[in-house]
Design a protein around this motif. Structure first.
Motif, PDB file in Angstrom:
ATOM      1  N   GLY A 163       1.082  -1.311  -0.056  1.00 43.38           N
ATOM      2  CA  GLY A 163       0.088   0.067   0.134  1.00 43.38           C
ATOM      3  C   GLY A 163       0.802   1.171  -0.067  1.00 43.38           C
ATOM      4  N   LEU A 164       2.120   1.055  -0.121  1.00 45.05           N
ATOM      5  CA  LEU A 164       3.082   2.425  -0.076  1.00 45.05           C
ATOM      6  C   LEU A 164       3.698   2.307  -1.317  1.00 45.05           C
ATOM      7  CD1 LEU A 164       4.561   1.553   3.471  1.00 45.05           C
ATOM      8  CD2 LEU A 164       3.014   3.329   2.859  1.00 45.05           C
ATOM      9  N   ARG A 165       3.922   3.648  -1.790  1.00 40.07           N
ATOM     10  CA  ARG A 165       4.702   4.098  -3.192  1.00 40.07           C
ATOM     11  C   ARG A 165       6.328   3.753  -2.797  1.00 40.07           C
ATOM     12  NH1 ARG A 165       3.941   2.614  -8.013  1.00 40.07           N
ATOM     13  NH2 ARG A 165       5.110   3.867  -9.670  1.00 40.07           N
ATOM     14  N   VAL A 166       6.888   2.771  -3.368  1.00 37.68           N
ATOM     15  CA  VAL A 166       8.181   2.643  -3.026  1.00 37.68           C
ATOM     16  C   VAL A 166       9.046   3.152  -4.150  1.00 37.68           C
ATOM     17  CG1 VAL A 166       9.989   1.020  -2.574  1.00 37.68           C
ATOM     18  CG2 VAL A 166       7.750   0.863  -1.364  1.00 37.68           C
ATOM     19  N   CYS A 167      10.227   3.910  -4.138  1.00 36.06           N
ATOM     20  CA  CYS A 167      10.814   4.499  -5.247  1.00 36.06           C
ATOM     21  C   CYS A 167      12.350   4.166  -4.868  1.00 36.06           C
ATOM     22  CB  CYS A 167      10.638   6.093  -5.442  1.00 36.06           C
ATOM     23  SG  CYS A 167       9.029   6.447  -5.511  1.00 36.06           S
TER      24      CYS A 167
END
Ligand code: FO1
Length: 332
Positions: free
Chosen positions: A47-51
Motif C-alpha cells: 500500500g506504499l509507493r516505493v521508489c
C-alpha cells in the motif's frame, strides 16, 4: 555570472555514488546540479509507493545511506517488517527498514494528497542539504516489467521481483517499459536536460536504469536538444559490471557487456544516440578507436569509485572530456 548547470541522469546505487562525486566537484562553485532519476523500479508495495532509485540517490546525497548494501538507510532496524510478516503478509522478500518506511509513508501521503512525484520528492529532499535537486524522470507510473519463465509458464513480473526475489536467475526473455508511450518526461526533468551546460550519464545499469528513462517520450528529444555536451561513464570495467547485474541484463537484450558495447548501444548523439563522450576504464582503452568510429569521443581513466576522492576525480575527468574539440561538429 550565470550558475553552471550540471545535470546527471542516474539509476540507483551507482547513480547515487556518482551524484555525490559530481556534487563534491562543484561544491565550491555554487553550480545548479540536478539529478534526473529512473522511476522504472517504482512500485506500490504493502500500500506504499516505493521508489528505490530516487531513495538511493536522495539517501546517498544526504549521507544517510547504507553504503554496504547500496540501498536503504544506515543504522536501519526491521521491527515493522517483522510485524508485517507475523501478520502473514508476503512482503519479506523485499526488506523495508523502519527508517525507510518513514520515507514511503511520507511519500505515499503526499501522493495521496494530490502532489506529483516531482513535488513529493522535493518535499522529502528538503529535509537534508543535498547540494543537488533530485528529479524523477516522469511523474507517471511506468514500471519496468520482466518477461520470464516461471515454473515452465511465461509470466510478466515487476522488475523488483525479478531482481530481488529471483535474483535475475530465472529464464528471462525481455524487459517491458509498460505504458511508457502514454507517459511523458516531467517538465522539470526536460528543463534540467535541455538547459544544462553538461549532461552526465551516471555509471548505472544501462538496460534497467538508463534505458527505462530513454523509453519515456521526451527524454531522447531533450538529450538531442540539450545545449550541453552529453558525457557517459561506462558501468562495465574489463567486461565485468562494477556492481549489480548489468551483465545478466545486457545478455537478455543482446548488448555486449563491455564498455565498448554499452557505449555503442547508447550511440553517438550526432547519429541519433545520446552520447558525445564516453568514459572507459584504463583496461578498456582499446575501445577508444571503435567508439571514435561510431562518432563517440572516448577517454580512458580509472573508473572505480572506491571512495569520495576517486569518485570526485572521475566526475572531474568526465567534465573535462565535455570540453573536447569535436571530432566533427554534430549537426544539430
Ligand atoms: N534490494 C535487495 O536486494 N533486497 C531487498 O530486500 C531490497 C529492499 C529494498 C527496499 C527499498 C528500496 O528502496 C530498495 C530495496 N532494494 C533491495 C534495492 C533495490 O532492489 C535496488 O536498489 C534497485 O531497485 C535496483 O536498481
Amino acid at each position: 555570472m550565470r550558475r553552471q548547470r550540471v545535470t546527471v541522469l542516474a539509476g540507483g546505487v551507482g547513480g547515487g555514488r556518482f551524484a555525490c562525486g559530481v556534487r563534491d566537484l562543484f561544491a565550491d562553485q555554487d553550480a545548479d546540479l540536478r539529478i534526473v532519476v529512473n522511476t522504472g523500479d517504482d512500485m506500490w508495495f504493502a500500500g506504499l509507493r516505493v521508489c528505490p532509485d530516487l531513495d538511493s540517490v536522495m539517501y546517498a546525497l544526504a549521507g544517510v545511506n547504507d553504503s554496504e548494501r547500496g540501498w536503504g538507510r544506515a543504522g536501519e532496524s526491521e521491527r515493522v517488517s517483522a510485524e508485517m510478516a507475523a501478520f502473514g503478509m508476503d512482503t519479506s522478500w523485499f526488506t523495508l527498514g523502519d527508517l525507510d518506511l518513514g520515507t514511503h509513508i511520507a511519500r505515499s501521503a503526499l501522493l495521496r494528497s494530490g502532489t506529483t512525484l516531482t513535488e513529493a520528492t522535493q518535499r522529502l529532499s528538503r529535509r537534508w542539504e543535498l547540494g543537488a535537486t533530485v528529479l524523477p524522470v516522469t511523474d507517471a507510473e511506468v514500471p519496468t516489467l520482466v518477461d520470464v519463465e516461471l515454473d515452465g509458464h511465461p509470466a510478466r513480473i515487476h522488475f523488483e521481483e525479478w531482481w530481488v526475489r529471483h535474483r535475475a536467475a530465472i529464464p528471462t526473455n525481455g524487459f517491458v517499459f509498460e505504458d511508457a508511450a502514454a507517459a511523458g518526461i516531467s517538465a522539470a526533468a526536460a528543463e534540467a536536460i535541455r538547459d544544462a551546460d553538461i549532461v552526465l550519464i551516471a555509471p548505472s545499469n544501462p538496460i534497467v536504469s538508463i534505458a527505462p528513462m530513454l523509453a519515456i517520450p521526451g527524454v531522447r528529444e531533450s538529450i538531442g536538444a540539450s545545449r550541453g555536451r552529453v558525457i557517459g561513464v561506462a558501468p562495465i570495467i574489463g567486461g565485468h559490471a562494477v556492481r549489480g547485474m548489468a551483465e545478466q541484463c545486457c545478455a537478455v537484450v543482446g548488448v555486449p557487456a563491455t564498455a565498448q558495447g554499452v557505449g555503442l548501444y547508447y550511440g553517438a548523439r550526432s547519429a541519433g544516440g545520446i552520447l558525445d563522450g564516453w568514459m572507459v576504464d584504463t583496461v578498456d582503452a582499446d575501445a577508444i578507436g571503435p567508439l571514435a568510429m561510431g562518432g563517440i569521443h572516448a577517454r580512458s581513466v580509472p573508473l572505480w569509485m572506491r571512495d569520495a576522492t576517486t569518485t570526485r576525480a572521475l566526475a572531474a575527468a568526465a567534465v573535462e572530456l565535455a570540453s573536447f574539440r569535436p571530432l566533427v561538429e554534430p549537426a544539430r
